[in-house]
Design a protein around this motif. Structure first.
Motif, PDB file in Angstrom:
ATOM      1  N   GLU A   8      22.129 -17.408  11.272  1.00 58.63           N
ATOM      2  CA  GLU A   8      21.742 -18.670  10.631  1.00 58.63           C
ATOM      3  C   GLU A   8      22.900 -19.658  10.723  1.00 58.63           C
ATOM      4  O   GLU A   8      24.057 -19.276  10.580  1.00 58.63           O
ATOM      5  N   GLY A   9      22.570 -20.930  10.986  1.00 55.50           N
ATOM      6  CA  GLY A   9      23.585 -21.983  10.947  1.00 55.50           C
ATOM      7  C   GLY A   9      23.970 -22.582  12.283  1.00 55.50           C
ATOM      8  O   GLY A   9      24.715 -23.556  12.324  1.00 55.50           O
ATOM      9  N   MET A  10      23.476 -22.022  13.401  1.00 53.82           N
ATOM     10  CA  MET A  10      23.811 -22.613  14.696  1.00 53.82           C
ATOM     11  C   MET A  10      23.030 -23.915  14.871  1.00 53.82           C
ATOM     12  O   MET A  10      21.824 -23.952  14.652  1.00 53.82           O
ATOM     13  N   MET A  11      23.728 -24.985  15.259  1.00 51.23           N
ATOM     14  CA  MET A  11      23.097 -26.297  15.405  1.00 51.23           C
ATOM     15  C   MET A  11      23.162 -26.860  16.827  1.00 51.23           C
ATOM     16  O   MET A  11      22.394 -27.738  17.167  1.00 51.23           O
ATOM     17  N   CYS A  12      24.108 -26.366  17.639  1.00 47.03           N
ATOM     18  CA  CYS A  12      24.303 -26.971  18.964  1.00 47.03           C
ATOM     19  C   CYS A  12      24.869 -25.947  19.944  1.00 47.03           C
ATOM     20  O   CYS A  12      25.121 -24.798  19.588  1.00 47.03           O
ATOM     21  N   GLY A  13      25.079 -26.391  21.164  1.00 44.42           N
ATOM     22  CA  GLY A  13      25.643 -25.522  22.187  1.00 44.42           C
ATOM     23  C   GLY A  13      27.041 -25.036  21.857  1.00 44.42           C
ATOM     24  O   GLY A  13      27.424 -23.914  22.214  1.00 44.42           O
ATOM     25  N   TYR A  66      29.098 -18.847   9.880  1.00 43.53           N
ATOM     26  CA  TYR A  66      27.675 -18.576  10.084  1.00 43.53           C
ATOM     27  C   TYR A  66      27.307 -17.319   9.293  1.00 43.53           C
ATOM     28  O   TYR A  66      28.177 -16.581   8.847  1.00 43.53           O
ATOM     29  N   SER A  67      26.015 -17.070   9.147  1.00 36.13           N
ATOM     30  CA  SER A  67      25.619 -15.846   8.443  1.00 36.13           C
ATOM     31  C   SER A  67      24.646 -15.039   9.294  1.00 36.13           C
ATOM     32  O   SER A  67      23.851 -15.604  10.052  1.00 36.13           O
ATOM     33  N   VAL A  68      24.728 -13.738   9.159  1.00 38.59           N
ATOM     34  CA  VAL A  68      23.849 -12.821   9.874  1.00 38.59           C
ATOM     35  C   VAL A  68      22.862 -12.257   8.863  1.00 38.59           C
ATOM     36  O   VAL A  68      23.255 -11.633   7.884  1.00 38.59           O
ATOM     37  N   SER A  69      21.567 -12.494   9.106  1.00 39.68           N
ATOM     38  CA  SER A  69      20.562 -12.021   8.156  1.00 39.68           C
ATOM     39  C   SER A  69      19.939 -10.700   8.575  1.00 39.68           C
ATOM     40  O   SER A  69      19.336 -10.014   7.761  1.00 39.68           O
ATOM     41  N   ASP A  70      20.098 -10.314   9.846  1.00 36.58           N
ATOM     42  CA  ASP A  70      19.520  -9.051  10.307  1.00 36.58           C
ATOM     43  C   ASP A  70      20.273  -8.578  11.544  1.00 36.58           C
ATOM     44  O   ASP A  70      20.702  -9.394  12.369  1.00 36.58           O
ATOM     45  N   ILE A  71      20.409  -7.260  11.663  1.00 33.31           N
ATOM     46  CA  ILE A  71      21.031  -6.660  12.843  1.00 33.31           C
ATOM     47  C   ILE A  71      20.146  -5.505  13.298  1.00 33.31           C
ATOM     48  O   ILE A  71      19.765  -4.647  12.500  1.00 33.31           O
ATOM     49  N   ALA A  97      31.107  -9.669   9.140  1.00 31.37           N
ATOM     50  CA  ALA A  97      32.356 -10.282   8.681  1.00 31.37           C
ATOM     51  C   ALA A  97      32.913 -11.253   9.730  1.00 31.37           C
ATOM     52  O   ALA A  97      33.389 -12.332   9.385  1.00 31.37           O
ATOM     53  N   ALA A  98      32.849 -10.869  10.999  1.00 35.09           N
ATOM     54  CA  ALA A  98      33.365 -11.735  12.059  1.00 35.09           C
ATOM     55  C   ALA A  98      32.570 -13.045  12.129  1.00 35.09           C
ATOM     56  O   ALA A  98      33.158 -14.127  12.241  1.00 35.09           O
ATOM     57  N   ILE A  99      31.260 -12.953  12.032  1.00 36.29           N
ATOM     58  CA  ILE A  99      30.412 -14.145  12.091  1.00 36.29           C
ATOM     59  C   ILE A  99      30.589 -14.990  10.831  1.00 36.29           C
ATOM     60  O   ILE A  99      30.682 -16.217  10.896  1.00 36.29           O
ATOM     61  N   ALA A 100      30.681 -14.349   9.680  1.00 35.09           N
ATOM     62  CA  ALA A 100      30.902 -15.084   8.420  1.00 35.09           C
ATOM     63  C   ALA A 100      32.251 -15.791   8.450  1.00 35.09           C
ATOM     64  O   ALA A 100      32.397 -16.890   7.905  1.00 35.09           O
ATOM     65  N   GLY A 101      33.223 -15.186   9.102  1.00 33.24           N
ATOM     66  CA  GLY A 101      34.562 -15.766   9.180  1.00 33.24           C
ATOM     67  C   GLY A 101      34.621 -17.092   9.925  1.00 33.24           C
ATOM     68  O   GLY A 101      35.573 -17.843   9.772  1.00 33.24           O
TER      69      GLY A 101
END
Length: 83
Positions: A9-14, A64-69, A57-61
């Motif tokens: 979640e949170g990606m907006m552009c390239g 952005y947030s990861v809602s599912d893996i 943790a890497a993505i949150a850092g």
């Protein structure tokens, strides 16, 4: 080979896609990584499993947030029944 799919979640552009991919490449031993803001996901191919909490943790850092893996064995797609 393992395919790991992250719902991000949170990606907006390239540049967001590039930031996600660069972070994953720099922190984990991966063969390939691709991110899509339109699909809200990143897909990783790796020889070994990557701890889910370390990925989160890497993505949150980077904001952005990861809602599912989802991790599953990688299966190469057949093209025209030749492979």
């Amino acid at each position: 080979m393992i395919q790991i799919t992250l719902k991000v979640e949170g990606m907006m552009c390239g540049m967001c896609e590039t930031h996600i991919c660069d972070t994953i490449r720099n922190k984990f031993p991966v063969k390939k990584v691709a991110a899509s803001r339109a699909k809200k996901r990143a897909v990783i191919l790796s020889e070994q499993e990557i701890p889910t909490e370390a990925l989160r943790a890497a993505i949150a850092g980077i904001g952005y947030s990861v809602s599912d893996i989802k991790a599953e064995p990688y299966r190469r797609k057949k093209i025209f029944g030749l492979f």
